[in-house]
Structure formats: C-alpha cells, structure tokens
Design a protein around this motif. Sequence first.
Motif, PDB file in Angstrom:
ATOM      1  N   GLY A 181       0.802  -1.221   0.000  1.00  0.00           N
ATOM      2  CA  GLY A 181       0.000   0.000   0.000  1.00  0.00           C
ATOM      3  C   GLY A 181       0.833   1.268   0.000  1.00  0.00           C
ATOM      4  N   MET A 182       0.165   2.396   0.197  1.00  0.00           N
ATOM      5  CA  MET A 182       0.818   3.707   0.121  1.00  0.00           C
ATOM      6  C   MET A 182       1.837   3.920   1.228  1.00  0.00           C
ATOM      7  N   ILE A 183       1.703   3.177   2.329  1.00  0.00           N
ATOM      8  CA  ILE A 183       2.645   3.366   3.443  1.00  0.00           C
ATOM      9  C   ILE A 183       4.050   2.957   3.041  1.00  0.00           C
ATOM     10  N   ILE A 184       4.189   2.183   1.951  1.00  0.00           N
ATOM     11  CA  ILE A 184       5.508   1.777   1.476  1.00  0.00           C
ATOM     12  C   ILE A 184       6.307   2.977   0.979  1.00  0.00           C
ATOM     13  N   VAL A 185       5.598   4.010   0.511  1.00  0.00           N
ATOM     14  CA  VAL A 185       6.288   5.208  -0.012  1.00  0.00           C
ATOM     15  C   VAL A 185       7.110   5.898   1.074  1.00  0.00           C
ATOM     16  N   PRO A 186       6.511   6.300   2.214  1.00  0.00           N
ATOM     17  CA  PRO A 186       7.339   6.906   3.267  1.00  0.00           C
ATOM     18  C   PRO A 186       8.381   5.943   3.839  1.00  0.00           C
ATOM     19  N   LEU A 187       8.040   4.660   3.885  1.00  0.00           N
ATOM     20  CA  LEU A 187       9.020   3.682   4.351  1.00  0.00           C
ATOM     21  C   LEU A 187      10.217   3.625   3.401  1.00  0.00           C
ATOM     22  N   SER A 188       9.959   3.735   2.098  1.00  0.00           N
ATOM     23  CA  SER A 188      11.047   3.740   1.115  1.00  0.00           C
ATOM     24  C   SER A 188      11.925   4.974   1.292  1.00  0.00           C
ATOM     25  N   VAL A 189      11.290   6.109   1.603  1.00  0.00           N
ATOM     26  CA  VAL A 189      12.064   7.338   1.850  1.00  0.00           C
ATOM     27  C   VAL A 189      12.988   7.153   3.048  1.00  0.00           C
ATOM     28  N   LEU A 190      12.474   6.550   4.114  1.00  0.00           N
ATOM     29  CA  LEU A 190      13.301   6.287   5.297  1.00  0.00           C
ATOM     30  C   LEU A 190      14.439   5.327   4.965  1.00  0.00           C
ATOM     31  N   ALA A 191      14.147   4.321   4.145  1.00  0.00           N
ATOM     32  CA  ALA A 191      15.182   3.352   3.774  1.00  0.00           C
ATOM     33  C   ALA A 191      16.292   4.021   2.982  1.00  0.00           C
ATOM     34  N   VAL A 192      15.924   4.869   2.028  1.00  0.00           N
ATOM     35  CA  VAL A 192      16.915   5.576   1.219  1.00  0.00           C
ATOM     36  C   VAL A 192      17.742   6.520   2.089  1.00  0.00           C
TER      37      VAL A 192
END
Length: 210
Positions: free
Chosen positions: A15-26
């Motif tokens: 879902g959309m929560i993956i987007v902010p999680l991806s930002v944190l990962a990067v």
Amino acid sequence: MQELQAAWIALKLGGMIIVPLSVLAVAALAIMLEKAFVYWRYARLSHDLLNLVETYGFAWADLEKILSGLDERHYYKRFFEVVISNRHRPSWWTESRAADEAQLIETALAKRLWVLETIVTAAPLLGLVGTVIGMMRAFQVIGSDGVVNPTAVTGGVAEALIATVVGLVIALIALFGFNYFSRLQSQTMDEMERLGTRLIDHIRLDQEGR
C-alpha cells in the motif's frame, strides 16, 4: 528475476505506506554510506603516524611531514596541527585548544546520526500504521453475513503484514548502522585523546629540557 518480480509485487501489496518507508530506507542507506566514506577517507589513522607518535621522542618535523601528506579535512591532521601550532605555549593552553578542536571533530562525526536514531523508531511505527490500514481494509469487506470477497480480505491482511515487515527490516538496518557508527565515533575520539596525551607529554618533556 522471478524473485525480484515477486518482491516488487509484495511491496505493491504493502500500500501507500511503502512510499514513506522507502524514503526512510533511502535516507538510512545514504547516511550509512556517507559515514563509511568519511571514516575511510578522513578518520583513518595510518601505521606510520601511529608508530611515530607512540615513540614519544619523535622529531616534530617528522610529524609535520606525515601530516602534510594528509587531506586538509582529515580529522587527525586537524587535531594534531592544533597541538603543533600551540606547542610553544604553556601545556595547559595547548590542552585547552586541543580539547576545543576535539569537540568540533566529535560534533562533525556525530552529524546526522540522529536521523538514523529517528528512523529506528519511526520505521516500525509507520509499519504499524500500514498494519492498521490493511486490517481496516480487510474488515471492511466482511459484511454482516460473512466474508463477501475472500481475495480482498487476504489482500488487506497481506498489506498489513508486508508494511510491518518492511518497517521492522528498515529499523533493524538503521539500528545496526547507528550502533556501529556510534561505536566507531567513540573509538576514534578515545584514540585521538590518547594520542593527544602523547603529544602533550612530548611538549612537557621539551619544555623541561630547555
């Protein structure tokens, strides 16, 4: 190739929560790579420099010669040059200037570590938000007469679980990175303090021998 495709499909289910999680990962990855470069390029102590300072009776010209080959941004060079430039002053003055420079270096080494520490806490919480959203979507398709769309239910549960797993993985990586670089910072400052004491002892011996 199939594994990558499966991983991509799984992330899409998050879902959309993956987007902010991806930002944190990067962000976590970028900070850890930057820290690794800084310690490799500007905080490595060469054997020649270490062995020279450990001898106590070294010539200042020899130390200056080794330091001249280091990058101007090298932390040990910055620290040692402060001591060298003040070695003709009283030892208490030199110690004070060295302590000031060590504080500046410690601040530089700690730069952006707080971001990693924040990611350690934020990533699991974001994953938990994804879990709640996914479970809400799963329960929305359950009517009063039972399950209306089993595929939709399992999709919502999958979204919840994937968001949780991704958040925990990011937090674990950031935690290991934070602990590693915090320990490396502590070791660097301890070594700098120890070698600084060697230089101050050398200065005291020079002053007593006048």
